[in-house]
Design a protein around this motif. Structure first.
Motif: not given
Ligand SMILES: [Zn+2]
Ligand SMILES: [Zn+2]
Length: 354
Positions: A226-228, A253-263, A276-282, A284-291
């Motif tokens: 699904a992510v791909k 986790e899949s939600c995070l992996r398909v999310l654009r930066p800032g999404g 748990t937060l997969p830090l690569d998809a996150f 490293a906490g610097l993606g301007d994601h909002r949860l």
């Protein structure tokens, strides 16, 4: 004292129909004769002992009915009026409510969720409604019980996933899981003006219903990654909003992996154990994601708005009621719903006293 039938949480693994006294009401409260109600995934968590409620608690939090009695001080309503009451029954007066956080009434987590949790619920012939003037929502003429049955919880919760995700016109949205709440999130995303909606589930029937409610692309995760697939769909850009509608590590986790930066990751699921937060998809906490997380919005104004959407015909959720049972056979309804037999999405439970 007059008696009524009610579905009661006896012990983990056991919800049984029992005879109970008809509730008595106090000032500011109402007694509603329930005509139609339903079973929620949360009730199944209660049944299995995964969400703790007191033994002997009457379960259920999705009532449609008729006002049978009004307590002292309740004005603006009449006995005999048809009403819907949200799953969440805020007091409307505390600091949290007046700050707009109705679901967290009293400033306690989930404080607004009372029915079938901290007080007796509505899988019964009658239910006591607290804070009646904040919660009784008259049903517009011409709408049937079944048409408004999704308003108290599923529709309110699902739509809130789209609203809390701040979906803008033209957004690309992914919704993970297409159970009743995920399906309503899909419908909500379309209402909010998403340009493309991709949904993920493992049950073909649910994916077909998602299509009818506004999904453009349906992905069966049992057949493809699904992510791909979603990343390809957006040419690697990622979606603007990803809605989580199940409450598991893989879907989150899949939600995070398909999310654009800032999404925005808009989470509706009920999680247990550890997330748990997969830090690569996150990033490293610097993606301007909002949860953001949302508990089913309640109160009479929310119900009025949802019923107005039903009345306008903008969304038709009637196909979600796949099975019907009288209250007398609610134990069978639980058996069917808890085991997801026979393609069940939602059941309508009627008291036979409409
Ligand atoms: Zn529920
Ligand atoms: Zn409150």
């Amino acid at each position: 004292m007059s008696k009524m039938k009610a579905a009661v949480f006896v012990e983990p693994g056991k919800i049984m129909l029992e005879e109970r006294p008809v509730p008595t009401i106090g000032a500011g409260e109402a007694l509603v004769r329930v005509t139609t109600t339903t079973i929620c995934g949360t009730d199944v968590h209660i049944l299995k002992g995964e969400y703790p409620v007191e033994r002997g608690r009457i379960v259920g939090h999705e009532p449609v009915g008729v006002i049978a009695e009004l307590g002292a001080g309740v004005t603006g309503y009449a006995v005999g009026q048809r009403v819907v009451v949200g799953a969440i029954t805020p007091c409307g007066q505390c600091g949290a409510c007046l700050s707009g956080d109705l679901s967290q009434c009293g400033g306690r987590p989930l404080g607004g969720w009372r029915f079938g949790n901290s007080i007796d619920g509505c899988q019964a012939e009658y239910v006591r409604v607290p804070f009646a003037m904040a919660n009784l929502a008259p049903v517009p003429d011409g709408l049937t019980d079944e048409q408004v049955l999704m308003c108290p919880d599923i529709m309110s919760t699902g739509f809130s996933g789209a609203e809390s995700g701040s979906i803008s016109i033209g957004d690309v949205v992914a919704v993970f899981a297409q159970g009743p709440i995920g399906l309503c999130a899909t419908a909500g995303a379309r209402l909010r003006g998403a340009a493309r909606i991709a949904v993920v589930d493992g049950i073909p029937k649910r994916l077909a219903m998602a299509k009818a409610l506004g999904a453009d692309v349906t992905i069966n995760y049992r057949e493809q990654d699904a992510v791909k697939a979603i990343l390809e769909l957006t040419e690697g850009r990622g979606v603007d909003v990803a809605i989580e509608a199940l409450g598991t590590q893989p879907t989150f986790e899949s939600c995070l992996r398909v999310l654009r930066p800032g999404g925005v990751l808009s989470s509706l699921g009920v999680y247990s154990g550890k997330l748990t937060l997969p830090l690569d998809a996150f990033a490293a906490g610097l993606g301007d994601h909002r949860l953001v997380t949302t508990l089913c919005p309640g109160g009479k104004e929310r119900m009025r708005r949802l019923m107005s959407i039903v009345a306008s015909g903008r969304v038709d959720l009637s196909a979600m009621v796949t099975h019907r049972f009288p209250l007398d056979r609610i134990e069978q309804a639980y058996e069917l719903f808890a085991n997801q037999r026979d393609g069940v999405l939602k059941v309508a439970i009627t008291t036979g006293s409409s």
